[in-house]
Scaffold this motif. Structure first.
Motif, PDB file in Angstrom:
ATOM      1  N   LEU A 155       9.504   5.769  -4.071  1.00 38.07           N
ATOM      2  CA  LEU A 155      10.898   5.816  -4.504  1.00 38.07           C
ATOM      3  C   LEU A 155      11.693   6.646  -3.506  1.00 38.07           C
ATOM      4  O   LEU A 155      11.332   7.787  -3.217  1.00 38.07           O
ATOM      5  N   GLU A 156      12.747   6.056  -2.964  1.00 38.54           N
ATOM      6  CA  GLU A 156      13.590   6.761  -2.002  1.00 38.54           C
ATOM      7  C   GLU A 156      15.037   6.692  -2.492  1.00 38.54           C
ATOM      8  O   GLU A 156      15.599   5.618  -2.610  1.00 38.54           O
ATOM      9  N   VAL A 157      15.601   7.854  -2.797  1.00 39.84           N
ATOM     10  CA  VAL A 157      17.000   7.922  -3.227  1.00 39.84           C
ATOM     11  C   VAL A 157      17.768   8.689  -2.162  1.00 39.84           C
ATOM     12  O   VAL A 157      17.364   9.780  -1.772  1.00 39.84           O
ATOM     13  N   SER A 158      18.857   8.108  -1.664  1.00 39.15           N
ATOM     14  CA  SER A 158      19.654   8.820  -0.661  1.00 39.15           C
ATOM     15  C   SER A 158      21.070   8.263  -0.635  1.00 39.15           C
ATOM     16  O   SER A 158      21.377   7.271  -1.285  1.00 39.15           O
ATOM     17  N   SER A 159      21.902   8.931   0.144  1.00 33.83           N
ATOM     18  CA  SER A 159      23.230   8.364   0.385  1.00 33.83           C
ATOM     19  C   SER A 159      23.097   7.486   1.623  1.00 33.83           C
ATOM     20  O   SER A 159      22.233   7.733   2.459  1.00 33.83           O
ATOM     21  N   PRO A 160      23.931   6.458   1.732  1.00 36.78           N
ATOM     22  CA  PRO A 160      23.810   5.594   2.899  1.00 36.78           C
ATOM     23  C   PRO A 160      24.168   6.355   4.173  1.00 36.78           C
ATOM     24  O   PRO A 160      25.162   7.053   4.206  1.00 36.78           O
ATOM     25  N   GLY A 161      23.354   6.227   5.196  1.00 37.54           N
ATOM     26  CA  GLY A 161      23.640   6.878   6.475  1.00 37.54           C
ATOM     27  C   GLY A 161      24.754   6.135   7.190  1.00 37.54           C
ATOM     28  O   GLY A 161      25.179   5.056   6.775  1.00 37.54           O
ATOM     29  N   LEU A 162      25.237   6.714   8.276  1.00 41.09           N
ATOM     30  CA  LEU A 162      26.323   6.079   9.029  1.00 41.09           C
ATOM     31  C   LEU A 162      25.908   4.755   9.663  1.00 41.09           C
ATOM     32  O   LEU A 162      26.754   3.959  10.051  1.00 41.09           O
ATOM     33  N   ASP A 163      24.588   4.527   9.753  1.00 49.74           N
ATOM     34  CA  ASP A 163      24.124   3.272  10.343  1.00 49.74           C
ATOM     35  C   ASP A 163      24.107   2.129   9.322  1.00 49.74           C
ATOM     36  O   ASP A 163      23.881   0.985   9.667  1.00 49.74           O
ATOM     37  N   VAL A 164      24.337   2.462   8.044  1.00 50.34           N
ATOM     38  CA  VAL A 164      24.345   1.444   6.997  1.00 50.34           C
ATOM     39  C   VAL A 164      25.754   0.864   6.875  1.00 50.34           C
ATOM     40  O   VAL A 164      26.717   1.600   6.673  1.00 50.34           O
ATOM     41  N   PRO A 165      25.885  -0.460   7.004  1.00 52.12           N
ATOM     42  CA  PRO A 165      27.218  -1.077   6.910  1.00 52.12           C
ATOM     43  C   PRO A 165      27.887  -0.803   5.557  1.00 52.12           C
ATOM     44  O   PRO A 165      27.206  -0.681   4.539  1.00 52.12           O
ATOM     45  N   LEU A 166      29.223  -0.722   5.583  1.00 52.07           N
ATOM     46  CA  LEU A 166      29.982  -0.534   4.348  1.00 52.07           C
ATOM     47  C   LEU A 166      29.891  -1.802   3.513  1.00 52.07           C
ATOM     48  O   LEU A 166      29.965  -2.910   4.038  1.00 52.07           O
ATOM     49  N   LYS A 167      29.740  -1.632   2.193  1.00 49.42           N
ATOM     50  CA  LYS A 167      29.618  -2.786   1.304  1.00 49.42           C
ATOM     51  C   LYS A 167      30.750  -2.839   0.273  1.00 49.42           C
ATOM     52  O   LYS A 167      31.155  -3.904  -0.136  1.00 49.42           O
ATOM     53  N   LEU A 168      31.183  -1.675  -0.179  1.00 49.55           N
ATOM     54  CA  LEU A 168      32.112  -1.610  -1.302  1.00 49.55           C
ATOM     55  C   LEU A 168      33.491  -1.106  -0.867  1.00 49.55           C
ATOM     56  O   LEU A 168      33.602  -0.293   0.036  1.00 49.55           O
ATOM     57  N   ILE A 169      34.518  -1.564  -1.563  1.00 51.21           N
ATOM     58  CA  ILE A 169      35.879  -1.085  -1.299  1.00 51.21           C
ATOM     59  C   ILE A 169      35.929   0.444  -1.429  1.00 51.21           C
ATOM     60  O   ILE A 169      36.588   1.121  -0.659  1.00 51.21           O
ATOM     61  N   ARG A 170      35.175   0.992  -2.390  1.00 46.18           N
ATOM     62  CA  ARG A 170      35.146   2.457  -2.573  1.00 46.18           C
ATOM     63  C   ARG A 170      34.668   3.161  -1.315  1.00 46.18           C
ATOM     64  O   ARG A 170      35.098   4.273  -1.010  1.00 46.18           O
TER      65      ARG A 170
END
Length: 154
Positions: free
Chosen positions: A72-87
């Motif tokens: 199980l890996e819980v994290s915030s998306p790093g800067l290398d992860v593309p934006l997905k949500l308007i938020r």
């Protein structure tokens, strides 16, 4: 039972009292790695990440949702992860973005605002023999294939 769907429900239960937090992505990989990406309008702290991890891990064990060994890996998306949500776009107003359009072309500019179905960037346009000028470009979200935040080291 769909593992990702159940995990989404569990994360939503855990963050129900924190409206500034939101799920970005949940993915169960074939190699047994369960990745939960969570973020917040003002970022997310390690305590929230750890709390989500403990809660989801405990519930999954209790309910025996996943029968094989998993990570199980819980994290915030790093800067290398593309934006997905308007938020996520809202959170990155003022930052420079690299945008890959659905037609394969690329755009780059500073995110200045967002509407329901489009983003507005300030793009530098340079014509031969003229000084570069900054123009506002409206890009419909449905024409975007991928957006990443550009990291500035200035």
């Amino acid at each position: 039972m769909n593992i990702e769907k159940r995990v989404k429900e569990l994360v939503e239960e855990k963050i129900a009292d924190k409206p500034n937090l939101f799920i970005v992505d949940i993915k169960m990989h074939p190699n047994g790695k369960l990745v939960i990406l969570v973020d917040g309008d003002n970022g997310i702290g390690i305590d929230d990440v750890a709390g989500i991890s403990r809660y989801v891990g405990f519930k999954l064990e209790e309910e025996n949702v996943i029968e094989t060994a998993y990570n199980l890996e819980v994290s915030s998306p790093g800067l290398d992860v593309p934006l997905k949500l308007i938020r996520q776009y809202i959170k990155n107003i003022g930052r420079n973005l690299a945008i890959k359009m659905a037609d394969g072309t690329k755009r780059e500019g500073k995110l200045s605002s967002i509407t329901e179905d489009a983003i507005v960037i300030e793009e530098k346009v340079k014509e031969k023999g003229k000084k570069a000028e900054v123009i506002e470009v409206v890009i419909p979200v449905n024409k975007i294939a991928e957006t990443k935040v550009l990291i500035s080291f200035k």
